[in-house]
Design a protein around this motif. Structure first.
Motif, PDB file in Angstrom:
ATOM      1  N   TYR A 101       0.756  -1.240   0.139  1.00  0.00           N
ATOM      2  CA  TYR A 101      -0.036   0.188   0.043  1.00  0.00           C
ATOM      3  C   TYR A 101       0.895   1.258  -0.153  1.00  0.00           C
ATOM      4  CZ  TYR A 101      -4.185  -2.578   0.625  1.00  0.00           C
ATOM      5  OH  TYR A 101      -5.305  -3.493   0.671  1.00  0.00           O
ATOM      6  N   ALA A 154       1.792   1.653  -3.545  1.00  0.00           N
ATOM      7  CA  ALA A 154       0.840   2.228  -4.319  1.00  0.00           C
ATOM      8  C   ALA A 154       0.338   3.714  -4.051  1.00  0.00           C
ATOM      9  CB  ALA A 154      -0.265   1.264  -4.018  1.00  0.00           C
ATOM     10  N   PHE A 207      -1.228   4.661  -0.995  1.00  0.00           N
ATOM     11  CA  PHE A 207      -2.479   4.782  -0.238  1.00  0.00           C
ATOM     12  C   PHE A 207      -1.690   4.877   1.367  1.00  0.00           C
ATOM     13  CE2 PHE A 207      -4.064   0.942  -2.735  1.00  0.00           C
ATOM     14  CZ  PHE A 207      -4.194   1.875  -3.641  1.00  0.00           C
ATOM     15  N   ILE A 231      -3.648  -1.722  -9.512  1.00  0.00           N
ATOM     16  CA  ILE A 231      -3.720  -2.557  -8.089  1.00  0.00           C
ATOM     17  C   ILE A 231      -4.725  -3.691  -8.246  1.00  0.00           C
ATOM     18  CG2 ILE A 231      -4.965  -0.918  -7.022  1.00  0.00           C
ATOM     19  CD1 ILE A 231      -3.048  -2.038  -4.405  1.00  0.00           C
ATOM     20  N   PHE A 249      -6.833  -6.123  -5.526  1.00  0.00           N
ATOM     21  CA  PHE A 249      -6.953  -6.526  -4.188  1.00  0.00           C
ATOM     22  C   PHE A 249      -7.530  -7.872  -3.795  1.00  0.00           C
ATOM     23  CE2 PHE A 249      -7.871  -1.819  -4.593  1.00  0.00           C
ATOM     24  CZ  PHE A 249      -7.076  -1.118  -3.744  1.00  0.00           C
ATOM     25  N   VAL A 264     -12.752  -5.695  -5.136  1.00  0.00           N
ATOM     26  CA  VAL A 264     -13.197  -4.289  -5.255  1.00  0.00           C
ATOM     27  C   VAL A 264     -13.497  -4.027  -6.515  1.00  0.00           C
ATOM     28  CG1 VAL A 264     -12.421  -1.959  -4.132  1.00  0.00           C
ATOM     29  CG2 VAL A 264     -11.179  -4.092  -3.471  1.00  0.00           C
ATOM     30  N   PHE A 303     -16.434  -2.399  -9.030  1.00  0.00           N
ATOM     31  CA  PHE A 303     -17.539  -1.479  -8.866  1.00  0.00           C
ATOM     32  C   PHE A 303     -18.882  -2.050  -9.165  1.00  0.00           C
ATOM     33  CE2 PHE A 303     -13.956   1.423 -10.342  1.00  0.00           C
ATOM     34  CZ  PHE A 303     -13.634   1.893  -9.079  1.00  0.00           C
ATOM     35  N   ARG A 345      -9.052  -5.532 -15.134  1.00  0.00           N
ATOM     36  CA  ARG A 345      -9.236  -4.067 -15.148  1.00  0.00           C
ATOM     37  C   ARG A 345      -7.994  -3.578 -14.907  1.00  0.00           C
ATOM     38  NH1 ARG A 345     -12.691  -1.687 -10.062  1.00  0.00           N
ATOM     39  NH2 ARG A 345     -10.996  -2.702  -9.047  1.00  0.00           N
ATOM     40  N   ASN A 384     -12.428   1.072  -2.329  1.00  0.00           N
ATOM     41  CA  ASN A 384     -12.926   1.656  -3.655  1.00  0.00           C
ATOM     42  C   ASN A 384     -12.142   2.770  -4.342  1.00  0.00           C
ATOM     43  OD1 ASN A 384     -15.408  -0.057  -4.754  1.00  0.00           O
ATOM     44  ND2 ASN A 384     -16.088   0.302  -2.615  1.00  0.00           N
ATOM     45  N   TRP A 410      -9.494   4.035  -3.693  1.00  0.00           N
ATOM     46  CA  TRP A 410      -8.135   3.740  -3.931  1.00  0.00           C
ATOM     47  C   TRP A 410      -7.776   3.167  -5.207  1.00  0.00           C
ATOM     48  CZ3 TRP A 410      -6.563   1.392   1.595  1.00  0.00           C
ATOM     49  CH2 TRP A 410      -6.017   2.357   2.446  1.00  0.00           C
TER      50      TRP A 410
END
Lengths: 279, 266
Positions: free
Chosen positions: A62, A65, A67, A91, A93, A97, A99, A158, B159, B161
């Motif tokens: 993270y 990344a 974050f 990234i 997860f 995650v 949408f 994605r 979400n 991130w």
């Protein structure tokens, strides 16, 4: 400077962590999650970070990344110091995650659309990735109708579709059942061969690490630091049950086993203290 | 596309829904006809229904005038709730400064029944539409603000991130992640707002409407001892509220959050 060092320097270093340290603090209590992670991942290399659960490996990812900010030290990706999340670092997860309000194809095209690719072009590229991850026919499905393995395929597609320079993966197969995980490892191996993207992959599974990695960084129990680096030069896809992997497995387990025990003991002693990882 | 079994299912559900209501009406009819209470004080549902039909008929179409006026006031008040409440809720959900600023204000305003403001508003701006609209607004703003702010905060950080890693800026995160992610809460807030606004409106109309409105109709019928008109008015409130919830909000939910699997379907 030695000869070997000069040879290494000819390959472009894509991810470089210098003395990264991370302390989590809630105002009252401080937890030293990462003591010192220093590592280099070269261009097109698939690097795996392996360590006992809760050792801070996801925290480190993270930080790469963007974050989290490191307490001290820095991460450099493609020559630029990481300050915040960005499009150069894709990234994936553990919990997908996706949408939920977008269909499979819209999820995959999202990154492309943000990059100002025309809608038509974005959908065309997204379609290519739908096929690549084996989801042909599910373009217009909403994520909640998919199985865990399929969701993770969408998440991988994605991340790859908008072509970030490096790929970060946070235990992407951790929530999948053993059977699905096996297929996912095989398919990811193929994608790696096709795309040759610099990747940092976090896992606690030795099998995953051996199946995928060019280089494995073994992390210690918390506070984490890199305690050993193992390189694997076999071609992918690999059959890790092959005897030649036994030696590598032994080499990893010798170091990792001790750290896992340390971590277990640590958790028994202070059961309320959670590491920096978000599960 | 629609299968026969789906139609049968829908029919079943409708009957299931209507049966208890029908049963109560039947019991009511029997009790009313037993004449324990004089029928002009306690009319049977059939009489109320008859009265309602009469009110809907030419030349005056009286009922429709009343209903239209109420709808208009509700729509205006509700529009204000959404237009002002959603931005405040979003700000509170995104920024701690906004949260810290609005929370005390909301906390002291919330316990006040909006109708308590009506006499003051009447003094300021007189009887009429605007007074009713303000009462609707003061009722409906709270559920919108609270739900939207909770909704925005409920959108998981990963979400955001994920979107930022794909290059999303503040605007993209807001429009493409926070807003759709908070939609289940936003819709719940709007639904409560419309429902609460509708109830408060009727009270406001009893106090401050000058000629039309369902609340006015009910209150005025009292002067003529027209209990059947009053009952017709009260029951129409239920029908309108039900239609609003079921068909407007229900339909929006079906096409968005339910389709996306963000809300369980029963």
């Amino acid at each position: 400077m030695g000869n070997a060092e000069t040879v290494l320097n000819k390959r472009r270093c894509t991810i470089e962590a210098q003395k990264v340290k991370k302390i989590f603090s809630d105002g009252k209590k401080e937890v030293l999650a990462i003591e010192d992670i220093t590592l280099k991942v070269y261009e097109k290399e698939f690097a795996v970070l392996i360590g006992p659960s809760g050792c801070g490996k996801s925290t480190f990812l993270y930080i790469v990344a963007g974050f989290y900010k490191p307490t001290s030290g820095k991460v450099i990706v493609n020559g630029k110091e990481v300050k915040k999340p960005g499009r150069d670092r894709g990234i994936v997860f553990q919990e997908y995650v996706l949408f939920p309000w977008m269909t499979v194809i819209d999820n995959i095209a999202f990154g492309l659309r943000l990059g100002k690719t025309s809608k038509e072009e974005a959908l065309k590229i997204a379609k290519k990735y739908v096929d690549l991850v084996g989801l042909t026919g599910f373009e217009n499905a909403f994520p909640h109708t998919l199985s865990g393995g399929m969701k993770q395929r969408v998440a991988i597609a994605r991340a790859f579709a908008y072509n970030p320079e490096v790929m970060l993966m946070d235990e992407p197969f951790g929530s999948l059942d053993a059977q699905t995980r096996k297929y996912m490892i095989r398919d990811l191996s193929e994608i790696i061969e096709k795309t040759a993207k610099t990747t940092l992959f976090v896992t606690h599974s030795v099998e995953e690490a051996m199946s995928l990695a060019d280089k494995i960084f073994i992390l210690s129990a918390r506070p984490s630091k890199v305690i050993k680096t193992v390189e694997i030069k076999e071609e992918r896809p690999r059959d890790v049950t092959d005897p030649k992997f036994l030696e590598i497995k032994k080499e990893i387990m010798e170091v990792l086993g001790k750290e896992v025990m340390k971590m277990k003991k640590m958790e028994e002693e202070i059961p309320t203290e959670e590491g920096g990882e978000f599960k | 596309m629609i299968k026969k079994s789906e139609i049968v299912d829908a029919g079943k559900r409708t009957i299931q829904f209507l049966f208890p209501i029908f049963l109560v009406l039947v019991i009511w009819e029997i009790v009313a006809r037993a004449n324990i209470v004089p029928s002009f004080l306690f009319p049977a549902p059939s009489a109320v229904f008859e009265r309602a039909i009469r009110l809907m008929q030419p030349p005056n179409y009286l009922f429709f005038h009343h209903a239209y006026k109420s709808m208009y006031r509700l729509a205006a008040g509700f529009g204000l709730c959404a237009g002002i409440g959603i931005p405040i809720g979003i700000a509170m959900g995104m920024r701690s400064t906004a949260y810290k600023f609005f929370t005390p204000l909301l906390s002291v305003m919330l316990p006040i029944p909006s109708i308590a403001w009506a006499p003051i508003v009447i003094l300021w701006i007189g009887l009429g539409d605007l007074t009713c609209i303000i009462v609707v607004f003061l009722t409906g703003i709270f559920p919108v603000v609270y739900n939207v702010s909770t909704g925005v905060r409920s959108v998981s950080q990963v979400n955001i991130w994920a979107a930022q890693s794909m290059g999303a800026g503040t605007r993209d995160v807001f429009l493409k992640v926070l807003l759709p992610g908070a939609l289940p809460y936003i819709l719940a807030g709007l639904k409560l707002s419309a429902g609460g606004g509708w109830r408060a409106l009727v009270a406001a109309e009893m106090l401050s409407a000058t000629a039309y409105g369902l609340g006015y109709m009910i209150f005025e019928a009292r002067t003529f001892f027209a209990v059947d008109t009053m009952f017709a008015g009260v029951m129409s409130l239920s029908v309108f509220g039900f239609l609003l919830e079921r068909f407007l909000f229900g339909e929006i939910e079906n096409r968005t959050v339910k389709k996306w699997g963000m809300l369980k379907q029963f």
